[in-house]
Design an enzyme around this catalytic site. Structure first.
Site, PDB file in Angstrom:
ATOM      1  CG  HIS A   1      -9.179  -1.564  -3.430  1.00 27.63           C
ATOM      2  ND1 HIS A   1      -9.933  -0.785  -4.291  1.00 27.63           N
ATOM      3  CD2 HIS A   1      -8.949  -0.801  -2.347  1.00 27.63           C
ATOM      4  CE1 HIS A   1     -10.133   0.411  -3.739  1.00 27.63           C
ATOM      5  NE2 HIS A   1      -9.557   0.417  -2.545  1.00 27.63           N
TER       6      HIS A   1
ATOM      7  CD  GLN B   1     -13.156   2.474   1.678  1.00 24.00           C
ATOM      8  OE1 GLN B   1     -12.094   2.256   1.099  1.00 24.00           O
ATOM      9  NE2 GLN B   1     -13.329   3.518   2.482  1.00 24.00           N
TER      10      GLN B   1
ATOM     11  N   GLY C   1     -17.287   5.265  -0.197  1.00 23.68           N
ATOM     12  CA  GLY C   1     -15.950   5.779   0.075  1.00 23.68           C
ATOM     13  C   GLY C   1     -14.864   5.228  -0.826  1.00 23.68           C
ATOM     14  CD  GLN C   2     -14.614   1.260  -5.596  1.00 28.19           C
ATOM     15  OE1 GLN C   2     -15.841   1.228  -5.708  1.00 28.19           O
ATOM     16  NE2 GLN C   2     -13.823   0.444  -6.271  1.00 28.19           N
TER      17      GLN C   2
ATOM     18  CB  VAL D   1      -8.486   3.176  -6.258  1.00 27.45           C
ATOM     19  CG1 VAL D   1      -7.893   2.519  -7.494  1.00 27.45           C
ATOM     20  CG2 VAL D   1      -7.485   4.161  -5.645  1.00 27.45           C
TER      21      VAL D   1
ATOM     22  CG  ASN E   1      -2.032   0.860   1.225  1.00 29.19           C
ATOM     23  OD1 ASN E   1      -1.964   1.947   0.682  1.00 29.19           O
ATOM     24  ND2 ASN E   1      -3.116   0.427   1.822  1.00 29.19           N
TER      25      ASN E   1
ATOM     26  CG  HIS F   1      -8.852  -2.432  -9.765  1.00 30.91           C
ATOM     27  ND1 HIS F   1      -7.822  -2.495 -10.681  1.00 30.91           N
ATOM     28  CD2 HIS F   1      -9.071  -3.709  -9.369  1.00 30.91           C
ATOM     29  CE1 HIS F   1      -7.461  -3.767 -10.831  1.00 30.91           C
ATOM     30  NE2 HIS F   1      -8.214  -4.516 -10.032  1.00 30.91           N
TER      31      HIS F   1
ATOM     32  CG  HIS G   1      -8.668  -1.343   2.337  1.00 30.12           C
ATOM     33  ND1 HIS G   1      -7.693  -0.395   2.213  1.00 30.12           N
ATOM     34  CD2 HIS G   1      -9.691  -0.937   1.532  1.00 30.12           C
ATOM     35  CE1 HIS G   1      -8.093   0.546   1.378  1.00 30.12           C
ATOM     36  NE2 HIS G   1      -9.308   0.227   0.944  1.00 30.12           N
TER      37      HIS G   1
END
Length: 177
Positions: free
Chosen positions: A111, A98, A104-105, A107, A42, A109, A113
């Site tokens: 993913h 997200q 709250g996304q 990016v 990250n 794509h 966390h």
């Protein structure tokens, strides 16, 4: 096994696209046996060990994944989570997605966390969600669950890490598999 749509975004040099961002092969520390999913370090981790699990095809939302991609994403999440928790001596993890701008996304794509956690690492346990909400794509030492608190920087103090820092971390994590 169902086929994956044509828009596979593996780049010939071993890098991947994370939405519009090129992730160098040296930042990737795990790829699933199927090749459908990868684990990456990250740029601005919230806690030490905060990593991302991504499908290797750029897909903005969970609903756009094929069944095989969906299954592989969560299988990989479980494998990586266990290794990262063990490495950091964490007693738990936050596993978060997200899914969409309103959630709250930042990016677009898919993913996941993974944030390894220890008791008392945040003043208020739910503060981790505030940090995730403000997350963007600092290097601290790894910690253990033996009473040592994680160093959790305030969001304004979280600076993007250098490529060298991320490559070193990915190399260390690669050795876990």
């Amino acid at each position: 096994m169902s086929s994956t749509p044509d828009a596979v975004t593996n780049v010939s040099d071993g890098s991947l696209l994370f939405a519009q961002f090129k992730i160098k092969a040296s930042q990737i520390f795990y790829k699933s046996p199927s090749g459908l999913t990868a684990a990456i370090v990250n740029l601005k981790p919230i806690v030490p060990g905060h990593v991302l699990i991504i499908p290797t095809r750029v897909v903005p939302r969970l609903s756009g994944l094929t069944e095989d991609e969906y299954d592989d994403l969560f299988r990989t999440t479980r494998i990586v989570q266990a290794k990262i928790e063990e490495y950091y001596g964490a007693s738990a993890s936050n596993v978060a997605i997200q899914d969409g701008k309103a959630a709250g996304q930042s990016v677009f794509h898919v993913h996941v966390h993974i944030l390894p956690r220890s008791a008392g690492d945040f003043e208020r346990n739910d503060d981790v969600y505030d940090a995730l909400e403000a997350w963007e794509p600092k290097k601290t030492d790894k910690t253990t669950s033996e009473g040592r608190k994680l160093e959790v920087p305030d969001d304004e103090d979280r600076k993007p890490r250098t490529m060298q820092d991320m490559e070193e971390e990915a190399t260390e994590y690669r050795n876990l598999f």
